[in-house]
Design a protein around this motif. Structure first.
Motif, short mmCIF file in Angstrom:
data_model
loop_
_atom_site.label_atom_id
_atom_site.label_comp_id
_atom_site.label_asym_id
_atom_site.label_seq_id
_atom_site.Cartn_x
_atom_site.Cartn_y
_atom_site.Cartn_z
N PHE A 52 95.83 61.69 79.80
CA PHE A 52 95.45 60.59 80.74
C PHE A 52 94.32 60.55 81.45
CE2 PHE A 52 100.22 60.24 80.23
CZ PHE A 52 100.29 59.12 79.81
N GLU A 53 93.40 61.66 80.93
CA GLU A 53 91.98 61.78 81.55
C GLU A 53 92.20 62.42 83.34
OE1 GLU A 53 89.54 58.81 80.26
OE2 GLU A 53 89.52 59.67 78.08
N TRP A 54 93.43 62.98 83.52
CA TRP A 54 93.42 62.87 84.84
C TRP A 54 92.88 64.48 85.41
CZ3 TRP A 54 98.65 61.77 87.73
CH2 TRP A 54 99.05 59.99 87.73
N TYR A 55 91.70 64.53 85.40
CA TYR A 55 90.67 65.76 85.37
C TYR A 55 90.38 66.13 86.95
CZ TYR A 55 89.82 64.67 80.41
OH TYR A 55 90.12 64.56 79.24
N LYS A 56 90.68 65.23 87.94
CA LYS A 56 90.29 65.43 89.37
C LYS A 56 91.38 64.68 90.09
CE LYS A 56 86.68 62.36 89.66
NZ LYS A 56 85.00 62.05 90.03
N ASN A 57 91.43 64.94 91.50
CA ASN A 57 92.03 64.14 92.60
C ASN A 57 93.54 63.79 92.32
OD1 ASN A 57 89.74 63.51 94.08
ND2 ASN A 57 89.27 61.81 92.77
N VAL A 58 94.13 64.86 91.62
CA VAL A 58 95.90 64.96 91.44
C VAL A 58 96.43 65.66 92.50
CG1 VAL A 58 97.41 65.54 89.76
CG2 VAL A 58 95.07 64.97 89.13
N THR A 83 95.97 68.19 96.12
CA THR A 83 96.86 68.88 96.96
C THR A 83 97.84 69.48 96.08
OG1 THR A 83 98.41 67.18 97.16
CG2 THR A 83 96.53 67.26 98.96
N LEU A 84 98.65 70.50 96.56
CA LEU A 84 99.92 71.12 95.96
C LEU A 84 101.09 71.08 96.98
CD1 LEU A 84 101.15 72.61 93.49
CD2 LEU A 84 100.20 74.85 94.81
N THR A 85 102.03 70.57 96.56
CA THR A 85 103.29 70.74 97.36
C THR A 85 104.57 71.29 96.32
OG1 THR A 85 103.10 68.54 98.21
CG2 THR A 85 105.13 69.38 98.34
N LEU A 86 105.15 72.50 97.06
CA LEU A 86 106.19 73.49 96.56
C LEU A 86 107.23 73.16 97.33
CD1 LEU A 86 103.61 76.36 96.12
CD2 LEU A 86 104.40 74.61 94.31
N ARG A 268 95.68 60.41 92.02
CA ARG A 268 96.75 60.43 91.17
C ARG A 268 97.95 61.18 91.70
NH1 ARG A 268 92.40 61.07 87.51
NH2 ARG A 268 91.46 58.92 87.08
N LEU A 269 99.28 61.07 91.18
CA LEU A 269 100.40 62.07 91.79
C LEU A 269 100.98 62.40 90.42
CD1 LEU A 269 102.16 63.35 93.72
CD2 LEU A 269 103.37 61.08 93.84
N ALA A 270 101.27 63.75 90.38
CA ALA A 270 101.81 64.34 89.06
C ALA A 270 102.82 65.09 89.59
CB ALA A 270 101.12 65.30 88.23
#
Length: 272
Positions: A52-58, A83-86, A268-270
């Motif tokens: 999906f070409e999500w290479y940054k701002n995820v 960011t990272l949320t765990l 973007r949000l994964a």
């Protein structure tokens, strides 16, 4: 459950694009034979983001096994993420609690009635007090009224099962192997920390599947933002969606506002 409590809310803000998917061994994804690993599943996810070409701002959000995979992703490619949320997860090897071993054994070998199996699983994941309470908000796309959170959780779980495909034994064994063998060393946590990636760690005090002490360990090693949900179990996003959603958006926006990178658009949000 993420699609009800989080996706609808986050997409409704008109600021984020969201990707959710089935990991290998689950739902409509392939379930190849063999013992999976969280590093292998992290590669799966990074390749999906590449597609999906999500290479940054995820913004990467991982829950339970998804959090284990997210740690592997952040270690492999920290600068892809904003960011990272765990949530309800661990960097250490997850030693099953007695409650988990006992309940899962009964589901597999003792209970024959699907209702008994379902109630046992519900009791393992959610706190007893929460299950007895009346739902504070009906998050499902139905006009049905529920007397208790137990009724609501069972209804949504059954609905989800019907929408997806039942997990195969091969897929179950593969994913279980990935969880049991998962390990991210303190040295690798230091690598994530040194990248400057903003990390938020969320845990409950009543988690039968992943011990809350593991979250405290990650908090110390990552020097991360830490949010404790008193009385919550393993499924925090479903138990307390309003607070959880507020924390996510605050974490996302704080990172964007504090970023020295002027290109902060196209967020973007994964979710794993």
């Amino acid at each position: 459950m993420w699609r009800l409590g989080q996706v609808k809310y986050i997409v409704g803000l008109n600021k984020y694009t969201v990707i959710i998917f089935d990991n290998r061994g689950m739902g409509f994804s392939d379930a190849p034979a063999g013992l999976y690993s969280t590093s292998q599943m992290a590669i799966d996810t990074l390749e999906l983001l590449d597609y999906f070409e999500w290479y940054k701002n995820v913004h990467l959000v991982g829950i339970s096994m998804g959090g284990m995979i997210s740690l592997e992703m952040a270690d492999a490619d920290p600068y892809r993420f904003k960011t990272l949320t765990l949530t309800s997860t661990t960097a250490r090897r997850n030693l099953p609690t007695w409650a988990a071993i006992s309940t899962l054994s009964k589901i597999a070998f003792y209970y024959r009635d699907p209702k008994d199996q379902l109630n046992a699983a519900i009791d393992l994941v959610y706190p007893k007090e929460w299950l007895q309470q009346k739902p504070s908000a009906n998050l499902s796309n139905t006009t049905k009224v529920f007397d208790t959170n137990r009724d609501y959780a069972i209804y949504e779980l059954i609905k989800h099962i019907k929408l997806s495909r039942r997990q195969t034994l091969v897929g179950n064994l593969g994913q279980t192997a990935a969880c049991l063998r998962h390990y991210v060393s303190d040295q690798r946590l230091q690598h994530i920390k040194s990248s400057g990636l903003p990390v938020m760690i969320i845990t409950g005090t009543f988690d039968n599947l992943v011990r809350p002490e593991y979250s405290y360990h990650m908090k110390e090693k990552l020097e991360a933002r830490f949010e404790l949900f008193e009385g919550s179990g393993h499924a925090i996003p479903e138990e307390q969606p309003e607070r959880y959603n507020r924390l996510l958006i605050d974490h996302f926006e704080s990172a964007v506002n504090n970023s020295n990178n002027s290109d902060s658009n196209g967020t973007r949000l994964a979710k794993l």
